[in-house]
Write an enzyme that holds these catalytic residues in place. Structure first.
Site, PDB file in Angstrom:
ATOM      1  N   SER A 258       0.882  -1.290   0.078  1.00 40.27           N
ATOM      2  CA  SER A 258       0.019   0.003  -0.136  1.00 40.27           C
ATOM      3  C   SER A 258       0.682   1.207  -0.030  1.00 40.27           C
ATOM      4  CB  SER A 258      -0.956  -0.095   1.308  1.00 40.27           C
ATOM      5  OG  SER A 258       0.015   0.052   2.296  1.00 40.27           O
ATOM      6  N   LYS A 259       0.212   2.443  -0.366  1.00 45.25           N
ATOM      7  CA  LYS A 259       0.832   3.612  -0.493  1.00 45.25           C
ATOM      8  C   LYS A 259       1.532   4.077   0.765  1.00 45.25           C
ATOM      9  CE  LYS A 259      -1.812   6.606  -2.220  1.00 45.25           C
ATOM     10  NZ  LYS A 259      -2.711   7.170  -3.108  1.00 45.25           N
ATOM     11  N   ARG A 260       0.572   3.484   1.879  1.00 44.34           N
ATOM     12  CA  ARG A 260       1.060   4.113   3.300  1.00 44.34           C
ATOM     13  C   ARG A 260       2.246   3.258   3.777  1.00 44.34           C
ATOM     14  NH1 ARG A 260      -1.096   2.713   7.694  1.00 44.34           N
ATOM     15  NH2 ARG A 260      -2.428   1.135   6.695  1.00 44.34           N
TER      16      ARG A 260
END
Ligand code: GLU
Length: 499
Positions: A258-260
């Site tokens: 994920s981007k996070r």
């Protein structure tokens, strides 16, 4: 030419994601290895979230990676090319209308008048009863009179596809036999919204059929969609393609990437100075291996070795260290001219940001290549590595004095002595081989560790604690500037830094 036809079908609702790039690469490798055709199709029916900027980012990223397609849409001012166009879905709306009308006429799809609120209420009741969410088929068997009554209320129908009961099975190229009970796919599903926009499951099948896609290779997140797609292929009377679902890419903690938690946009990797050869090489190894020890492979080598049966089922953990290692390997393999050329953008950015005061010439860079090519982890690290050579007035962080393991008096004493030794070597013999012996001798005489002395000189003339080899660095800096920087460092180290 074989009849292998594969596609990458990105939705331009975000920048080119590492997962999409990997899917594109595997499709490309499969097509090229099999002598087939690789197609780009833009799935841009989500008008709200799609944008031209994202489309450009995706197209530019695929180009940058070197994944050229044989058929594709009208991007970057170029024409649509290929016999099955247009290759962007917003230009294919009449095809979906025609297919929808066909399914409706055959009663394989039916108008559904349920409002979002009504559907929500059904979902909540199912949730409360701990039942899996599925459409309750309220509109599945309406009489013409009931339909007319809804229409009279001003309701506009969506089009729902009838899901037959039974088991759907297929031989996945990667996962082997897959069987899914259609009872578990959420019931009859919408293929065209009330406002007339066709939905993904529908457009993807209409297009894969029309474009004669032979193998659908995509991420495992689509596995649960495949039974829906197979039902649609059958309902449309079209042959089913082969399917292959690539393993998910995972964060180091094994959650879905994920981007996070990880950097996911290809553009960010480009901006940091990863080279395409390394990124392609790395992406290919995300879930696939040659089965040998070979690791550093070019795109043509990957094409030659690619075998989709050797793609693993288990998730592939994204390992940034391995990517950086491969990047270093590929930077070392670049021809000198090519490396200099690619470094330009990064040096220009450095100049713009004020990290350097002037652009090094090609000649200067060429002279530095032996010391930088071995050491650059990314092209973006160039400023860190040699920027100090191209600044007029070096600012040294006062906290670097005294240098490691020394007090201020020793640091200063060492700099004074080193200045004398270096001045004695003189401008004419200012070479690494001439500098090293007398400086080692100096350390011996004073009872210093050579490493400590070299660190003091390094910090004084570069403002950093890690640089290319010290003597090459001094030579690159030149006689005059070395002495001048030693003098300035002595001045600067006069005041004890606040600790
Ligand atoms: N537009 C879809 C996506 O980006 C394509 C999926 C597919 O390959 O079928 O996820």
């Amino acid at each position: 030419m074989s009849d292998v036809r594969v596609r990458i079908a990105p939705s331009p609702t975000g920048p080119l994601h590492i997962g999409t790039a990997r899917t594109a690469l595997f499709n490309y490798l499969f097509a090229r290895n099999q002598g087939g055709v690789f197609i780009l199709r833009l799935e841009d029916t989500d008008a709200v979230r799609s944008s031209i900027a994202f489309e450009k980012d995706i197209v530019d990223g695929l180009h940058w990676l070197g994944l050229t397609w044989d058929e594709g849409p009208d991007v970057a001012g170029g024409p649509d090319h290929g016999p099955y166009g247009p290759y962007r879905q917003m230009k294919r709306l009449p095809l979906y209308e025609e297919a929808a009308a066909r399914l409706r006429a055959a009663d394989q799809a039916y108008p559904c008048y349920c409002t979002p609120e009504e559907l929500d209420a059904v979902r909540r009741r199912q949730e409360a009863a701990h039942e899996p969410p599925r459409y309750n088929r309220r509109c599945a068997l309406l009489t013409p009179a009931q339909r007319a009554a809804f229409e009279a209320e001003g309701r506009r129908p969506a089009l729902r596809f009838r899901v037959a009961e039974g088991l759907i099975s297929f031989d996945d190229m990667i996962r082997g036999r897959v069987e899914i009970d259609t009872a578990n796919i959420g019931g009859d599903f919408i293929i065209v919204r009330a406002d007339g926009t066709p939905l993904y499951h529908f457009t993807v099948v209409v297009d894969d059929a029309a474009m004669k896609i032979s193998h659908v290779i995509r991420g495992e997140d689509h596995l649960s969609n495949t039974p829906k797609h197979i039902l649609l292929f059958r309902a449309l009377g079209e042959p089913e393609p082969h399917f292959g679902h690539l393993p998910l890419i995972l964060n180091p903690d094994r959650t879905k990437m994920s981007k996070r938690k990880s950097q996911t946009a290809i553009a960010d990797y480009i901006e940091q100075g990863f080279v395409r050869e390394a990124l392609v090489n790395y992406l290919a190894l995300l879930g696939w291996s040659t089965g040998t020890e070979e690791e550093v492979l070019s795109l043509p080598e990957l094409v030659e070795r690619f075998d989709i049966r050797h793609v693993q089922k288990a998730g592939a953990v994204f390992d940034r260290e391995r990517l950086e290692w491969l990047n270093g390997q590929w930077i070392r393999r670049l021809p000198p001219e090519e490396l200099i050329d690619r470094l330009r953008t990064f040096l220009e950015a450095e100049l713009e940001a004020g990290g350097i005061d002037r652009m090094p010439s090609d000649g200067e860079l060429k002279a530095l290549l032996p010391v930088i090519q071995e050491r650059l982890p990314t092209l973006g690290a160039i400023g860190d590595l040699i920027g100090f050579l191209f600044v007029d007035r070096l600012e040294i962080d006062p906290s670097l004095f005294p240098t490691k393991r020394w007090d201020l008096a020793t640091t200063r004493e060492a700099l004074v002595a080193a200045r004398e030794v270096i001045a004695a070597v003189g401008e004419v013999s200012f070479e690494a081989d001439e500098l090293e012996p007398p400086l080692r001798r100096l350390a011996d005489e004073r009872g210093w560790k050579a490493g400590d002395l070299f660190m003091a000189i390094r910090v004084a003339v570069t403002g950093r604690t890690a640089t290319p080899p010290l003597f090459d660095t001094l030579v690159a800096l030149g006689y005059e500037r070395t002495l001048e920087r030693l003098d300035r460092a002595l001045e600067a180290s006069n005041q004890e830094a606040p600790r």
